[in-house]
Design an enzyme around this catalytic site. Structure first.
Site, short mmCIF file in Angstrom:
data_model
loop_
_atom_site.label_atom_id
_atom_site.label_comp_id
_atom_site.label_asym_id
_atom_site.label_seq_id
_atom_site.Cartn_x
_atom_site.Cartn_y
_atom_site.Cartn_z
N LEU A 158 0.82 -1.22 0.00
CA LEU A 158 0.00 0.00 0.00
C LEU A 158 0.85 1.27 0.00
O LEU A 158 1.94 1.30 0.54
CB LEU A 158 -0.97 0.01 1.18
CG LEU A 158 -0.41 -0.02 2.60
CD1 LEU A 158 -0.04 1.36 3.09
CD2 LEU A 158 -1.45 -0.64 3.52
N ALA A 275 9.78 13.14 -12.65
CA ALA A 275 11.07 13.67 -12.16
C ALA A 275 10.83 14.74 -11.11
O ALA A 275 9.77 15.36 -11.06
CB ALA A 275 11.84 14.26 -13.33
N CYS A 283 9.32 3.82 3.31
CA CYS A 283 9.63 2.55 2.64
C CYS A 283 10.86 2.58 1.74
O CYS A 283 11.80 1.82 1.95
CB CYS A 283 8.42 2.09 1.83
SG CYS A 283 7.13 1.43 2.87
N LYS A 286 14.34 3.12 3.44
CA LYS A 286 14.63 2.03 4.38
C LYS A 286 14.83 0.70 3.64
O LYS A 286 15.75 -0.05 3.94
CB LYS A 286 13.44 1.94 5.33
CG LYS A 286 13.44 0.79 6.30
CD LYS A 286 12.39 1.00 7.37
CE LYS A 286 11.00 0.59 6.97
NZ LYS A 286 10.69 -0.81 7.07
C1 UDX Z 1 5.74 2.95 -1.48
C2 UDX Z 1 5.24 1.92 -2.50
O1 UDX Z 1 4.61 2.60 -3.60
C3 UDX Z 1 4.28 0.95 -1.84
O2 UDX Z 1 3.89 -0.05 -2.78
C4 UDX Z 1 4.99 0.31 -0.64
O3 UDX Z 1 4.12 -0.57 0.02
C5 UDX Z 1 5.49 1.38 0.32
O4 UDX Z 1 6.34 2.29 -0.37
P1 UDX Z 1 4.77 5.17 -0.35
O5 UDX Z 1 6.13 5.28 0.27
O6 UDX Z 1 3.57 5.36 0.50
O7 UDX Z 1 4.62 3.73 -1.05
O8 UDX Z 1 4.65 6.26 -1.51
P2 UDX Z 1 4.83 6.33 -3.11
O9 UDX Z 1 3.57 6.82 -3.70
O10 UDX Z 1 5.39 5.09 -3.68
O11 UDX Z 1 5.91 7.51 -3.23
C6 UDX Z 1 7.21 7.38 -2.67
C7 UDX Z 1 8.05 8.59 -2.97
O12 UDX Z 1 8.37 8.66 -4.35
C8 UDX Z 1 7.38 9.93 -2.63
O13 UDX Z 1 8.33 10.75 -1.99
C9 UDX Z 1 6.98 10.48 -3.99
O14 UDX Z 1 6.93 11.89 -4.00
C10 UDX Z 1 8.10 9.95 -4.87
N1 UDX Z 1 7.75 9.80 -6.30
C11 UDX Z 1 6.75 8.93 -6.67
C12 UDX Z 1 8.45 10.50 -7.26
O15 UDX Z 1 9.36 11.28 -6.94
N2 UDX Z 1 8.14 10.30 -8.58
C13 UDX Z 1 7.18 9.44 -8.98
O16 UDX Z 1 6.97 9.31 -10.19
C14 UDX Z 1 6.45 8.73 -7.99
#
Ligand code: UDX
Length: 464
Positions: A158, A275, A283, A286
């Protein structure tokens, strides 16, 4: 079925809410008595869209306790969903997993029980959990639990901010176990979700064209590795587009167009190619660190994962460089940070790129004024950096020298940028998420600088 969920953080609480919603009897266990009392009153310990409404909807089938003995003996399935924060060497701290496993062993009931690990733990931890449960059982009761116990891994995918949506409408459910019975119990538990046979909650409609959910069964260690594989791959996808954005900037390309063109290839896919300031949260940082630590344990280097981290953590410096290029010095300048959480729709500040950027700006002698639609209360409690906090756009903009968008909260798109411009000393916007409408901003007098995209407008001083 009767379910116990240990840990009422994002993962545990979402699991408890969604399983109760599809009809199971769930008890949530958390050692934090204050958190338990608040949850039983219907209050959430953090901001997550729809979680409060859901908690109200499932009240009759979900309650919380701080006492293991109220939840474990009667449970047919017990989820361990406690925190596994990083230790300084990158390995996860398993102390909470350990104490949960020991408590399960002490209070294990008479019937067949499946202990499911949902916390992200190093590969091989399933066996460790089983050994801990058995050992605690022996110490408390003498003898072996034998056929009454099976351990499974059921990784959680999630996303914060969309946690309930992702739990009710997942891309897949992965279960790893050596014992067939454990897999069958979990298939039955997840059946309403796998078959999508539940009526969707009014606030979370089922996505169009949603079919049956794939149920992938594996051995224990493969399931554990799937979680790391998925997170590391998503993280490196983002880092790759950020690396390409650096080149795009040099050659004069627009990384948004490049990402669109690259992502339309079905083999690549369009998502996670945005970008910007890079990834943070509880997540990706870590889990990529844990993957490297696991590799080290086996004498294996994982250069792709390593490079993804390196690119990610240097993205913040690029934003500082952009500010320096425009403002020449940051000493004594007031920089507005729009968004403090690591992504929109959450107040989670863990490993937030916005905070890392704030630290770099403070080191350079700037004043940092932060705004966030939901994370300010938490920031006031948790953040030790000397930030100024602004509750309104006007408060944020008054006499500041630049705006940096760090988190792509939709409401920032709707602000009255033209009116706010007059409050700034220099109308500079550095968009760390390529999220705002640069053309519209430059049309009303802003200098607009993004990541891997051509800058727009010219920087003119405003007399204030
Ligand atoms: C993530 C995974 O998506 C999820 O499947 C897992 O269980 C936990 O880790 P989460 O950390 O809640 O979920 O957020 P996510 O939407 O994946 O975004 C993570 C980071 O990546 C954020 O800081 C977001 O801003 C960044 N991001 C995301 C980008 O910089 N570019 C993108 O295209 C997508």
């Amino acid at each position: 079925m009767k379910v116990a969920v240990i840990g009422a953080g994002y993962v545990g609480l979402t699991t408890a809410l969604s399983l109760a919603y599809v009809g199971h009897e769930v008890v949530g266990v958390d050692l934090d008595t204050d958190r338990v009392a608040r949850l039983n009153r219907g209050e959430l310990p953090f901001y997550e869209p729809h979680a409060k409404e859901m908690l109200a909807l499932v009240r009759e089938r979900l309650h919380f306790t701080a006492r293991y003995e109220e939840a474990i003996p009667q449970a047919e399935v017990i989820f361990i969903a406690v925190g596994t924060p990083s230790l300084p060497d990158g390995t996860p701290d398993l102390s909470q997993v350990r104490s949960a496993a020991q408590a399960i062993g002490r209070h294990l009931g008479e019937g067949f029980t499946v202990v499911v690990n949902k916390s992200t733990v190093p590969v091989g931890s399933g066996n460790y959990v089983e050994a801990l449960v058995r050992r605690a059982f022996r110490e408390a009761h003498g003898g072996e639990p034998d056929g009454r116990l099976a351990v499974a891994s059921n990784p959680e995918f999630l996303r914060e901010g969309q946690a309930l949506h992702d739990s009710l409408y997942p891309d897949r459910v992965v279960v790893g176990a050596e014992d067939r019975r454990a897999i069958e119990v979990l298939r039955e538990l997840y059946e309403p979700i796998l078959e999508q046979s539940f009526a969707p909650p009014p606030f979370l409609p089922r996505p169009e064209r949603m079919g049956a959910v794939p149920f992938l069964t594996t051995d224990l260690v493969s399931a554990e590795l799937i979680k790391y594989g998925a997170n590391a791959f998503l993280a490196l996808k983002i880092s790759f587009i950020n690396e390409l954005a650096r080149l795009a900037e040099k050659v004069g390309a627009d990384i948004r167009e490049v990402a669109r063109g690259v992502g339309l290839d079905h083999r690549i896919g369009p998502r996670f190619l945005q970008a910007g300031l890079g990834w943070g949260g509880s997540c990706f940082p870590k889990d990529t660190a844990a993957l490297l630590a696991m590799g080290r344990e086996y004498g294996l280097s994982l250069p792709i994962t390593e490079a993804a981290r390196e690119v990610n953590f240097s993205q913040r410096n690029l934003i500082v460089d952009k500010l320096l290029a425009e403002l020449k010095t940051l000493k004594g300048k007031t920089i507005i940070l729009l968004g403090l959480a690591f992504k929109p729709h959450t107040d989670d500040l863990r490993e937030s790129p916005a905070l890392a950027l704030a630290e770099l700006l403070l080191e350079r002698g700037a004043f940092v004024r932060a705004h966030d639609p939901v994370a300010l209360p938490r920031a006031r409690q948790e953040v030790t950096l000397p930030l100024e906090y602004a509750e309104t756009p006007e408060e944020a903009f008054q006499g500041a020298d630049a705006v940096v968008l760090a988190t792509d909260w939709p409401e920032y798109r709707t602000w009255h940028w033209e009116r706010l411009r007059g409050l700034l000393r220099t109308p500079l916007v550095v968009d760390g998420r390529n999220f705002l409408d640069g053309k519209a901003l430059s049309a009303v007098g802003y200098r607009y600088v993004g990541v891997g995209i051509p800058a727009l407008g010219i920087l003119s001083k405003v007399e204030v």
